[in-house]
Design a protein around this motif. Structure first.
Motif, PDB file in Angstrom:
ATOM      1  N   PHE A  61       0.877  -0.942  -0.103  1.00  0.00           N
ATOM      2  CA  PHE A  61       0.142   0.162  -0.036  1.00  0.00           C
ATOM      3  C   PHE A  61       0.406   1.368   0.266  1.00  0.00           C
ATOM      4  O   PHE A  61       1.141   2.511  -0.969  1.00  0.00           O
ATOM      5  CB  PHE A  61      -1.047  -0.137   1.033  1.00  0.00           C
ATOM      6  CG  PHE A  61      -2.367   1.256   1.421  1.00  0.00           C
ATOM      7  CD1 PHE A  61      -2.884   1.209   0.411  1.00  0.00           C
ATOM      8  CD2 PHE A  61      -1.361   2.398   2.200  1.00  0.00           C
ATOM      9  CE1 PHE A  61      -4.227   2.002   0.605  1.00  0.00           C
ATOM     10  CE2 PHE A  61      -2.321   3.442   1.852  1.00  0.00           C
ATOM     11  CZ  PHE A  61      -3.786   2.958   1.031  1.00  0.00           C
ATOM     12  N   ASP A  62       1.609   0.842   1.162  1.00  0.00           N
ATOM     13  CA  ASP A  62       2.593   2.440   0.901  1.00  0.00           C
ATOM     14  C   ASP A  62       4.403   1.577   0.632  1.00  0.00           C
ATOM     15  O   ASP A  62       5.286   2.007   0.878  1.00  0.00           O
ATOM     16  CB  ASP A  62       3.170   2.518   2.295  1.00  0.00           C
ATOM     17  CG  ASP A  62       3.345   4.428   2.759  1.00  0.00           C
ATOM     18  OD1 ASP A  62       3.321   4.874   1.886  1.00  0.00           O
ATOM     19  OD2 ASP A  62       3.446   4.550   3.941  1.00  0.00           O
ATOM     20  N   LYS A  63       3.675   1.691  -0.805  1.00  0.00           N
ATOM     21  CA  LYS A  63       5.374   1.326  -1.367  1.00  0.00           C
ATOM     22  C   LYS A  63       6.641   2.044  -1.307  1.00  0.00           C
ATOM     23  O   LYS A  63       7.822   1.793  -0.705  1.00  0.00           O
ATOM     24  CB  LYS A  63       5.640   0.545  -3.005  1.00  0.00           C
ATOM     25  CG  LYS A  63       3.846  -0.286  -2.961  1.00  0.00           C
ATOM     26  CD  LYS A  63       4.106  -0.037  -4.823  1.00  0.00           C
ATOM     27  CE  LYS A  63       3.226  -1.534  -4.883  1.00  0.00           C
ATOM     28  NZ  LYS A  63       4.271  -2.818  -5.449  1.00  0.00           N
ATOM     29  N   GLY A  82       7.046  -0.367   1.529  1.00  0.00           N
ATOM     30  CA  GLY A  82       7.886  -1.438   0.185  1.00  0.00           C
ATOM     31  C   GLY A  82       6.850  -2.344  -0.815  1.00  0.00           C
ATOM     32  O   GLY A  82       5.363  -2.179  -0.156  1.00  0.00           O
ATOM     33  N   THR A  83       7.186  -2.904  -0.826  1.00  0.00           N
ATOM     34  CA  THR A  83       8.539  -3.435  -1.013  1.00  0.00           C
ATOM     35  C   THR A  83       9.695  -2.773  -2.251  1.00  0.00           C
ATOM     36  O   THR A  83       8.692  -1.718  -3.352  1.00  0.00           O
ATOM     37  CB  THR A  83       8.135  -4.889  -1.944  1.00  0.00           C
ATOM     38  OG1 THR A  83       8.046  -5.785  -1.096  1.00  0.00           O
ATOM     39  CG2 THR A  83       9.921  -5.379  -2.342  1.00  0.00           C
ATOM     40  N   ILE A  84      10.990  -2.547  -1.013  1.00  0.00           N
ATOM     41  CA  ILE A  84      11.611  -1.764  -2.345  1.00  0.00           C
ATOM     42  C   ILE A  84      13.247  -2.402  -2.505  1.00  0.00           C
ATOM     43  O   ILE A  84      13.541  -3.414  -1.700  1.00  0.00           O
ATOM     44  CB  ILE A  84      12.528  -0.298  -0.425  1.00  0.00           C
ATOM     45  CG1 ILE A  84      10.554   0.093   0.170  1.00  0.00           C
ATOM     46  CG2 ILE A  84      13.403   0.251  -0.653  1.00  0.00           C
ATOM     47  CD1 ILE A  84      11.439   0.864   1.455  1.00  0.00           C
ATOM     48  N   THR A  85      13.458  -1.881  -3.319  1.00  0.00           N
ATOM     49  CA  THR A  85      14.461  -2.368  -4.002  1.00  0.00           C
ATOM     50  C   THR A  85      15.518  -1.236  -4.145  1.00  0.00           C
ATOM     51  O   THR A  85      15.291  -0.191  -3.859  1.00  0.00           O
ATOM     52  CB  THR A  85      14.004  -2.613  -5.692  1.00  0.00           C
ATOM     53  OG1 THR A  85      13.581  -1.911  -6.446  1.00  0.00           O
ATOM     54  CG2 THR A  85      12.381  -4.024  -5.110  1.00  0.00           C
ATOM     55  N   PRO A 113       6.702  -1.889  -8.403  1.00  0.00           N
ATOM     56  CA  PRO A 113       7.248  -0.062  -8.819  1.00  0.00           C
ATOM     57  C   PRO A 113       7.614   0.837  -7.892  1.00  0.00           C
ATOM     58  O   PRO A 113       7.327   0.108  -6.853  1.00  0.00           O
ATOM     59  CB  PRO A 113       6.026  -0.251  -9.650  1.00  0.00           C
ATOM     60  CG  PRO A 113       5.070  -0.897  -8.974  1.00  0.00           C
ATOM     61  CD  PRO A 113       5.962  -2.218  -8.433  1.00  0.00           C
ATOM     62  N   ASN A 114       8.755   0.731  -7.942  1.00  0.00           N
ATOM     63  CA  ASN A 114       8.938   1.711  -6.056  1.00  0.00           C
ATOM     64  C   ASN A 114      10.238   2.643  -6.722  1.00  0.00           C
ATOM     65  O   ASN A 114      11.116   2.445  -7.490  1.00  0.00           O
ATOM     66  CB  ASN A 114       9.536   0.775  -5.014  1.00  0.00           C
ATOM     67  CG  ASN A 114      10.234   0.146  -5.348  1.00  0.00           C
ATOM     68  OD1 ASN A 114      11.716   0.591  -4.653  1.00  0.00           O
ATOM     69  ND2 ASN A 114      11.217  -0.783  -6.079  1.00  0.00           N
TER      70      ASN A 114
END
Ligand SMILES: Cc1cc2nc3c(=O)[nH]c(=O)nc-3n(C[C@H](O)[C@H](O)[C@H](O)COP(=O)(O)O)c2cc1C
Length: 348
Positions: A61-63, A82-85, A113-114
């Motif tokens: 939700f709060d990527k 996240g998910t954070i890359t 997407p992030n």
């Protein structure tokens, strides 16, 4: 205004547009909106932290970690961003999120997407942390070494949060779920444990698991969790199965299914893991929570903490207050003095 009226309007919007409007809205409003104090019975201590209630925001939700401060203010007990890359990425081509309204479900194939580690890290560093924050990490789609990506994210985020969630279960990054296999999992956990030791980090590591796994897999994962002394489990991510009983016409879209349609499977997986790890490894239960009773089922199955995403989409932010109230009533009705007492009673 009643959320059903707002929701019938939102349902007409493209799901991703609706989501980005929700993020913009949360970013720009002043909360406290719902400054209610949580019932004492909902309090729980996990890994040395006191959660005033067990209801968390699920990853996705709060990527980009833009609104988690507002999420705390909405009454959530914790939030996972996240998910954070490591590097920013666009994700898969659109359309890639589908609302299955008749099934109160979502299928997504976003593909992480992030905005990437550097930008999101700066954002988190500049926000004052006023709640319990988990950071969910994953590899870039075109990464040379996926394990190096997890390690890089751990290094950068471990001292900015209460736990790190290692996401090996998104169905939308090709072959990511191969980390559910013995050799791959062992290698990943040993590299992350090494960096944790080198950094002398006390931040617990949670592993987020797919609901589409079999019993042998569960036994093997539990062995590794215990061997590497992991902090906890997040059960479960979205499913690539469970399409047969769906009613909506988008039911065959490729991607991960979430919402009430995965609730039973997710509960069963929680029970199976809890039977093996007992109270040694806390479980965050996620999948189809949208009411007090669905939250209570997961607690009784073995979850100490909970998360939701799809329930929030269909029922709106007021659902958090309703879930907390109903959950407290159910615990009292059944004679429990605390939430902790009810954890896993259906799995023992
Ligand atoms: C649109 C969407 C995006 C998601 N993105 C992520 C993600 O980036 N990382 C992750 O670990 N889980 C992600 N999830 C999975 C949720 O965190 C959760 O595990 C799953 O949706 C089941 O919970 P729910 O039924 O309450 O939605 C996403 C779910 C949805 C619906």
């Amino acid at each position: 205004m009643n959320y059903q009226i707002i929701n019938s309007f939102i349902n007409k919007l493209d799901p991703e547009l609706a989501h980005s409007l929700a993020i913009q809205f949360l970013k720009n409003i002043y909360i406290p909106l719902f400054p209610s104090k949580d019932d004492e019975i909902l309090k729980i201590n996990i890994l040395g932290k006191e959660f005033s209630n067990p209801i968390g925001l699920a990853a996705g939700f709060d990527k980009n970690a833009e609104v988690y401060d507002k999420i705390f203010a909405l009454g959530f007990g914790f939030a996972e961003v996240g998910t954070i890359t490591p590097r920013p990425q666009e994700g898969n081509p659109k359309p890639r999120v589908f609302r299955l309204i008749e099934d109160k479900a979502i299928i997504n194939r976003l593909g992480f997407p992030n905005q990437g580690l550097t930008k999101i890290k700066t954002r988190i560093e500049t926000k004052k942390l006023e709640g319990i924050l988990g950071i969910n990490i994953g590899p870039n789609k075109d990464s040379v070494s996926r394990i190096d990506d997890y390690v890089e994210c751990f290094k950068n985020f471990h001292n900015l949060c209460s736990y790190i969630c290692v996401n090996i279960s998104s169905p939308n990054t090709e072959n990511l779920r191969n980390f559910h296999q013995q050799e791959n999992l062992k290698k990943l956990l040993s590299e992350i444990s090494n960096i944790k030791n080198t950094l002398n980090s006390k931040t617990p590591i949670f592993l987020k698991i797919s609901p589409d796994i079999d019993d042998d897999n569960i036994v093997m994962i539990c062995k590794n969790i215990l061997e590497f002394n992991l902090g906890g489990l997040v059960l479960t991510n979205t499913s690539i199965k469970l399409r047969d009983n769906l009613l909506s016409k988008q039911k065959d879209e490729i991607g991960g299914l979430s919402g009430t349609s995965i609730k039973e499977t997710s509960n069963l997986i929680i029970k199976k893991f809890f039977k093996i790890v007992k109270r040694k490894v806390p479980i965050i239960g996620v999948g189809g929570i949208d009411s007090g009773i669905s939250a209570y089922e997961k607690i009784r199955a073995g979850a100490s903490l909970l998360q939701l995403y799809t329930g929030l989409v269909y029922k709106g932010p007021f659902v958090i207050r309703a879930i907390k109230q109903e959950l407290a009533e159910l615990l009292k009705r059944d004679g429990f003095a605390s939430l902790q007492e009810a954890v896993g009673v259906d799995s023992e």
